[in-house]
Design a protein around this motif. Structure first.
Motif, mmCIF file in Angstrom:
data_model
loop_
_atom_site.group_PDB
_atom_site.id
_atom_site.type_symbol
_atom_site.label_atom_id
_atom_site.label_comp_id
_atom_site.label_asym_id
_atom_site.label_seq_id
_atom_site.Cartn_x
_atom_site.Cartn_y
_atom_site.Cartn_z
ATOM 1 N N MET A 1 0.838 -1.197 0.000
ATOM 2 C CA MET A 1 0.000 0.000 0.000
ATOM 3 C C MET A 1 0.875 1.249 0.000
ATOM 4 S SD MET A 1 -2.981 -0.982 2.772
ATOM 5 C CE MET A 1 -3.985 -2.446 2.576
ATOM 6 N N SER A 2 0.515 2.260 -0.820
ATOM 7 C CA SER A 2 1.287 3.494 -0.904
ATOM 8 C C SER A 2 1.040 4.358 0.321
ATOM 9 C CB SER A 2 0.909 4.260 -2.173
ATOM 10 O OG SER A 2 -0.483 4.565 -2.165
ATOM 11 N N GLN A 3 2.061 5.145 0.692
ATOM 12 C CA GLN A 3 1.967 6.034 1.839
ATOM 13 C C GLN A 3 1.091 7.243 1.506
ATOM 14 O OE1 GLN A 3 3.521 5.665 5.007
ATOM 15 N NE2 GLN A 3 3.822 3.575 4.282
ATOM 16 N N ARG A 4 0.290 7.664 2.466
ATOM 17 C CA ARG A 4 -0.579 8.826 2.301
ATOM 18 C C ARG A 4 -0.194 9.863 3.343
ATOM 19 N NH1 ARG A 4 -5.296 7.229 -0.746
ATOM 20 N NH2 ARG A 4 -6.276 9.183 -0.103
ATOM 21 N N PRO A 5 -0.367 11.164 3.032
ATOM 22 C CA PRO A 5 -0.005 12.205 4.004
ATOM 23 C C PRO A 5 -0.892 12.162 5.233
ATOM 24 C CG PRO A 5 -1.145 13.155 2.123
ATOM 25 C CD PRO A 5 -0.872 11.719 1.769
ATOM 26 N N VAL A 6 -0.284 12.308 6.405
ATOM 27 C CA VAL A 6 -0.987 12.345 7.682
ATOM 28 C C VAL A 6 -0.507 13.578 8.436
ATOM 29 C CG1 VAL A 6 -1.413 11.169 9.870
ATOM 30 C CG2 VAL A 6 -1.190 9.831 7.771
ATOM 31 N N TYR A 7 -1.414 14.472 8.780
ATOM 32 C CA TYR A 7 -1.036 15.693 9.484
ATOM 33 C C TYR A 7 -0.759 15.440 10.961
ATOM 34 C CZ TYR A 7 -2.695 18.035 5.267
ATOM 35 O OH TYR A 7 -2.870 18.432 3.960
ATOM 36 N N SER A 8 -1.514 14.579 11.568
ATOM 37 C CA SER A 8 -1.263 14.227 12.974
ATOM 38 C C SER A 8 -1.944 12.914 13.281
ATOM 39 C CB SER A 8 -1.765 15.318 13.930
ATOM 40 O OG SER A 8 -3.181 15.327 13.986
ATOM 41 N N SER A 9 -1.325 12.141 14.168
ATOM 42 C CA SER A 9 -1.919 10.914 14.695
ATOM 43 C C SER A 9 -1.259 10.619 16.031
ATOM 44 C CB SER A 9 -1.721 9.746 13.728
ATOM 45 O OG SER A 9 -0.355 9.423 13.594
ATOM 46 N N PHE A 10 -2.042 10.409 17.042
ATOM 47 C CA PHE A 10 -1.499 10.132 18.370
ATOM 48 C C PHE A 10 -2.484 9.268 19.147
ATOM 49 C CE2 PHE A 10 -3.677 14.197 18.451
ATOM 50 C CZ PHE A 10 -4.525 14.097 19.537
ATOM 51 N N ASN A 11 -1.936 8.517 20.091
ATOM 52 C CA ASN A 11 -2.725 7.597 20.906
ATOM 53 C C ASN A 11 -3.332 8.323 22.101
ATOM 54 O OD1 ASN A 11 -1.914 5.516 19.193
ATOM 55 N ND2 ASN A 11 -0.175 4.977 20.480
ATOM 56 N N ILE A 12 -4.522 7.910 22.447
ATOM 57 C CA ILE A 12 -5.184 8.378 23.669
ATOM 58 C C ILE A 12 -5.447 7.139 24.511
ATOM 59 C CG2 ILE A 12 -7.136 9.630 24.652
ATOM 60 C CD1 ILE A 12 -7.451 11.079 22.052
ATOM 61 N N PRO A 13 -4.597 6.856 25.512
ATOM 62 C CA PRO A 13 -4.703 5.592 26.251
ATOM 63 C C PRO A 13 -5.857 5.582 27.244
ATOM 64 C CG PRO A 13 -2.932 6.921 27.139
ATOM 65 C CD PRO A 13 -3.460 7.676 25.959
ATOM 66 N N THR A 14 -6.172 4.389 27.700
ATOM 67 C CA THR A 14 -7.198 4.121 28.728
ATOM 68 C C THR A 14 -8.494 4.863 28.434
ATOM 69 O OG1 THR A 14 -6.453 5.910 30.180
ATOM 70 C CG2 THR A 14 -5.402 3.762 30.451
ATOM 71 N N VAL A 15 -8.930 4.769 27.192
ATOM 72 C CA VAL A 15 -10.121 5.493 26.769
ATOM 73 C C VAL A 15 -11.099 4.515 26.123
ATOM 74 C CG1 VAL A 15 -10.969 7.071 24.996
ATOM 75 C CG2 VAL A 15 -9.164 7.802 26.521
ATOM 76 N N ILE A 16 -12.365 4.594 26.528
ATOM 77 C CA ILE A 16 -13.440 3.850 25.886
ATOM 78 C C ILE A 16 -14.410 4.871 25.306
ATOM 79 C CG2 ILE A 16 -15.380 2.284 26.236
ATOM 80 C CD1 ILE A 16 -13.841 0.903 28.381
ATOM 81 N N THR A 17 -14.689 4.763 24.009
ATOM 82 C CA THR A 17 -15.583 5.697 23.334
ATOM 83 C C THR A 17 -16.832 4.967 22.862
ATOM 84 O OG1 THR A 17 -14.414 5.320 21.246
ATOM 85 C CG2 THR A 17 -13.719 7.209 22.579
ATOM 86 N N HIS A 18 -17.904 5.726 22.731
ATOM 87 C CA HIS A 18 -19.161 5.190 22.220
ATOM 88 C C HIS A 18 -19.392 5.782 20.837
ATOM 89 C CE1 HIS A 18 -23.230 3.694 21.973
ATOM 90 N NE2 HIS A 18 -23.682 4.913 21.780
#
Length: 574
Positions: A1-18
């Motif tokens: 798979m070719s690389q795509r531009p990403v402006y930001s990505s970061f982990n948010i630990p110990t989180v449960i989302t609905h």
């Protein structure tokens, strides 16, 4: 798979989302609100304009021509204990709240900007024990504490019947634009609360003398005997220069979708002073238009799509289908209800057309509605104004639903450190548009549905991503800059950075900046419309005293607020 531009990505630990269309939402202060089980995370993008402190989060970017997008972060941590014990208040079955065993955040809504003493937003937070609280930012809204300013549930216990205090959902309406210069110093936004008794309660926020303010009940509308599950405000429409109206949509637990007609009229309040004051005459009534009758199919998402110059379009989803509804209008070739069956994209083991909708994003220039599903797929409804369908109107394959879902999968594989297999699902919990064009911010969690082993709450980890799904040309960026810098409305209370977010994001690219800088300077040299001839300077016949000092102080405070919130200059852009 070719690389795509990403402006930001970061982990948010110990989180449960609905997964929900309200999981991620922008405030008028330019802050991103993320709703999780135990807290509300408030994230502010750092574009390097007037923030002197370093960002809390900044993920590295592989392309050296771009600058990584940093974020400031703070949060609202709600109490995990019961503030109100419903069994001790009433023994009625309607007060039974299963969420009282493990208190969690159910939903959050943002008020328009300019309500607090610092001219910022108020957040309303609903928890699983049917308790509503209002929060306002302290001195440092970027990284500081948010303070609980009112317990709305306690107010309701004092002013309402016990069988009508069980809130299930709510939403705050935007500020109407009255077409009066200078804009009247009046808060016309409304907080709506839906109950399990089928009633919609309407509140208005009022700033207090010794506090940030509180809400008070201004009306209620009885719809049915079923739960109110989702609500959405349409944009305000100005009529006759003094009355604004909107349609408030809400859904019930049996699958019905109803409308409430809400109108507000400005009335001049008597008295001398340097600042003209107004009061509002509110009118609420149930509409005779029934968008959808009860069919026992639960509505999973509800949203109004604002179309400039045209009637707004109501979008709501039920398992496996997307509904679009519009009033009759001479500007569009369709009205009534349109139903589009969702086609699944087999990108993972969890792909399903019956997944919940977790985000809507309307792209005006493409006349395209981006729909995100919980299974990690993206779908595009094209030609919204003329003939909505899944079929692209242009030959651009990047805008097809299959291509967008594949791009979402590529981002997932690119960001994940381990190898991604077919059994891995990137469950999208929320999605919002970042720049009103091709750049989107979404949050996902990597899961394996076929793995039935227990996963402790502390081991859950979500990833927040900001990235473009298709390239944006310079002409589109310059058109957006023209609308933002020249054709803006000075009556808006939202912060300049909220409107400049799109432009500042694309100026971070060194190559793009060098390309559009000369033409962007031409745009910033243009003068916006001069509204000063429409302003009449008030006079006062009062003698110098305490009352005159108060009027003068209010007028100066209001003028400084308008200058702070509504001024755009070339220095903020270049």
């Amino acid at each position: 798979m070719s690389q795509r531009p990403v402006y930001s990505s970061f982990n948010i630990p110990t989180v449960i989302t609905h997964p929900s269309v309200r999981c991620l939402q922008w405030s008028d202060d330019g802050q991103l609100c993320l709703v999780t089980k135990s807290a509300v995370h408030i994230l502010t993008p750092n574009h390097g304009i007037n923030f002197s402190t370093p960002a809390d989060i900044k993920s590295p970017i592989r392309d050296e021509s771009d600058r990584p997008l940093g974020w400031y972060r703070t949060m609202i941590e709600t109490t995990r204990t019961q503030t109100h014990s419903w069994p001790s208040i009433t023994q009625g079955w309607g007060s039974l709240a299963l969420g009282s065993l493990d208190i969690s955040v159910r939903a959050v809504t943002c008020s328009p900007s300019g309500l607090t003493s610092r001219g910022r937003c108020v957040l309303a937070v609903l928890n699983s024990n049917m308790e509503v609280s209002l929060y306002a930012a302290g001195k440092n809204h970027l990284k500081g504490e948010w303070i609980n300013i009112q317990d709305v549930t306690a107010y309701l216990l004092d002013h309402s019947r016990l069988e009508q205090i069980d809130e299930t959902s709510w939403i705050l309406g935007i500020q109407p634009v009255w077409g009066i210069y200078p804009a009247p110093l009046v808060d016309a936004s409304i907080l709506a609360l839906g109950t399990r008794a089928g009633t919609v309660k309407l509140f208005r926020f009022k700033r207090g003398g010794g506090s940030e303010g509180a809400v008070s009940l201004i009306g209620e509308v009885k719809l049915c005997e079923n739960w109110i599950t989702h609500m959405a405000w349409s944009p305000w429409l100005l009529q006759n220069g003094e009355r604004c109206r909107c349609s408030f949509a809400c859904t019930t637990g049996d699958g019905g979708v109803f409308l409430i007609n809400i109108s507000q009229k400005l009335q001049l309040r008597g008295g001398d002073g340097f600042l003209t004051t107004y009061e509002l005459d509110d009118d609420f009534e149930r509409s005779t238009d029934v968008v959808c009758s009860a069919d026992k199919r639960l509505v999973t998402a509800l949203e109004w799509i604002a179309v400039p110059g045209l009637n707004p379009i109501l979008v709501y989803s039920k398992p496996g289908v997307i509904h679009l509804w519009s009033w009759p209008s001479s500007h569009v070739q369709w009205h009534g209800d349109r139903v589009l069956a969702i086609q699944p994209h087999k990108n993972s083991i969890g792909s399903s057309a019956f997944s919940c909708v977790s985000g809507f994003s309307y792209v005006k220039e493409k006349d395209l509605l981006l729909v995100a599903l919980m299974d990690g797929s993206l779908h595009a409804i094209h030609n919204i104004l003329i003939d909505p369908s899944w079929v692209p109107t242009s030959s651009d394959d990047q805008l097809a639903s299959e291509a967008l879902s594949q791009a979402s999968r590529v981002f997932f594989a690119q960001i994940t450190s381990a190898s991604v297999e077919y059994v891995d699902v990137n469950r999208i919990s929320g999605l919002v548009c970042y720049d009103s064009h091709s750049t989107v911010t979404w949050i996902y969690e990597s899961l394996r549905p076929s793995d039935f082993s227990y996963k402790h709450e502390a081991r859950h980890e979500c990833v927040l991503v900001t990235a473009p799904f298709w390239p944006l040309d310079s002409a589109t960026i310059l058109r957006a800059a023209q609308e933002t810098l020249v054709q803006f409305d000075c009556a808006m209370r939202s912060t300049p950075l909220h409107h400049l977010r799109s432009l500042l994001l694309h100026l971070c690219s060194a190559g793009r900046f060098a390309e559009i800088c000369p033409r962007l300077l031409e745009v910033t040299d243009q003068s916006p419309q001069d509204e000063s001839p429409a302003v009449s300077a008030p006079s006062s016949s009062q003698a110098v005293g305490v009352e005159l000092q108060r009027h003068l102080r209010e007028s100066l405070d209001y003028s400084s607020l308008r200058l702070e919130r509504s001024s755009f200059s070339a220095d903020e852009v270049i």
